[in-house]
Design a protein around this motif. Structure first.
Motif, PDB file in Angstrom:
ATOM      1  N   ALA A 199      -6.458  10.668  -4.155  1.00 39.16           N
ATOM      2  CA  ALA A 199      -7.642  11.105  -4.894  1.00 39.16           C
ATOM      3  C   ALA A 199      -7.237  11.814  -6.184  1.00 39.16           C
ATOM      4  N   ASP A 200      -5.945  11.967  -6.407  1.00 43.64           N
ATOM      5  CA  ASP A 200      -5.418  12.667  -7.571  1.00 43.64           C
ATOM      6  C   ASP A 200      -5.558  11.765  -8.804  1.00 43.64           C
ATOM      7  N   LEU A 249       0.865  -1.179   0.000  1.00 37.72           N
ATOM      8  CA  LEU A 249       0.000   0.000   0.000  1.00 37.72           C
ATOM      9  C   LEU A 249       0.901   1.227   0.000  1.00 37.72           C
ATOM     10  N   VAL A 250       0.809   2.049  -1.040  1.00 37.84           N
ATOM     11  CA  VAL A 250       1.604   3.273  -1.154  1.00 37.84           C
ATOM     12  C   VAL A 250       0.674   4.446  -0.863  1.00 37.84           C
ATOM     13  N   VAL A 251       0.989   5.210   0.177  1.00 39.20           N
ATOM     14  CA  VAL A 251       0.105   6.274   0.652  1.00 39.20           C
ATOM     15  C   VAL A 251       0.657   7.641   0.259  1.00 39.20           C
ATOM     16  N   ASP A 252      -0.159   8.403  -0.459  1.00 40.71           N
ATOM     17  CA  ASP A 252       0.140   9.795  -0.799  1.00 40.71           C
ATOM     18  C   ASP A 252      -0.182  10.616   0.441  1.00 40.71           C
ATOM     19  N   GLY A 253       0.837  10.808   1.281  1.00 44.79           N
ATOM     20  CA  GLY A 253       0.635  11.458   2.571  1.00 44.79           C
ATOM     21  C   GLY A 253      -0.030  12.819   2.453  1.00 44.79           C
ATOM     22  N   ALA A 254       0.412  13.646   1.505  1.00 42.08           N
ATOM     23  CA  ALA A 254      -0.154  14.991   1.345  1.00 42.08           C
ATOM     24  C   ALA A 254      -1.625  14.923   0.965  1.00 42.08           C
ATOM     25  N   ASN A 255      -1.974  13.993   0.096  1.00 38.35           N
ATOM     26  CA  ASN A 255      -3.353  13.887  -0.364  1.00 38.35           C
ATOM     27  C   ASN A 255      -4.270  13.368   0.731  1.00 38.35           C
TER      28      ASN A 255
END
Length: 121
Positions: free
Chosen positions: A94-95, A5-11
Motif C-alpha cells: 500500500a506504500d 508476485l512480490v509481497v511486501d511482508g511488513a506492509n
C-alpha cells in the motif's frame, strides 16, 4: 515469461491491527504459511521480510514461494526483486512511494487487501 508476485511482508502484515507487533516473527510465519497453501495465479511468489520478521521464516524456497531477507531496507529489496525484465511482476504493497519505485522497473501493484482476500478463499 513468468508471472511473479512480490509481497511486501511488513506492509501486508501491518495492514490489519491484529496484534502482529507483539510477535513479528510469528506474524511473518503465519503469512508465509498462508502463501504456501494459496492458489494464486502466479508462477512464483516472493515474500520479502525485514527486521524482526526475518526470525519467523528462513530465507529460501518452499514450492512456489521464495522468502528473501532484506539485508538493508525492505523497500530497496522489493524494488530489486521487481526488476525482472521479461517477467510480469506485481508488487503487493500500500506504500505509494514503493509502488512508484516498482513501476519504474515495469511492475504493477496491488494492495494488501487484495492479497488478504485471495488468501481467505
Amino acid at each position: 515469461m513468468a508471472r511473479v508476485l512480490v509481497v511486501d511482508g511488513a506492509n501486508v502484515v501491518g495492514s490489519r491491527p491484529d496484534g502482529w507487533w507483539k510477535d513479528r516473527p510469528g506474524a511473518a510465519r503465519r503469512l508465509h504459511e498462508r502463501l504456501l497453501v494459496a492458489d494464486l495465479a502466479y508462477d512464483e511468489v516472493v515474500l520479502v521480510l525485514e527486521g524482526g520478521a526475518k526470525g519467523g521464516v528462513r530465507a529460501g524456497r518452499d514450492g512456489d514461494v521464495r522468502v528473501v531477507h532484506a539485508k538493508g531496507s525492505g523497500d530497496d529489496e522489493i524494488v530489486a526483486q521487481a526488476d525482472r525484465p521479461g517477467d510480469v511482476v506485481t508488487v503487493v504493497t500500500a506504500d505509494r512511494m514503493l509502488q512508484a519505485r516498482a513501476a519504474s522497473k515495469g511492475a504493477s501493484s496491488l494492495g494488501p487487501a487484495w492479497l488478504l482476500a485471495e488468501l481467505e478463499q
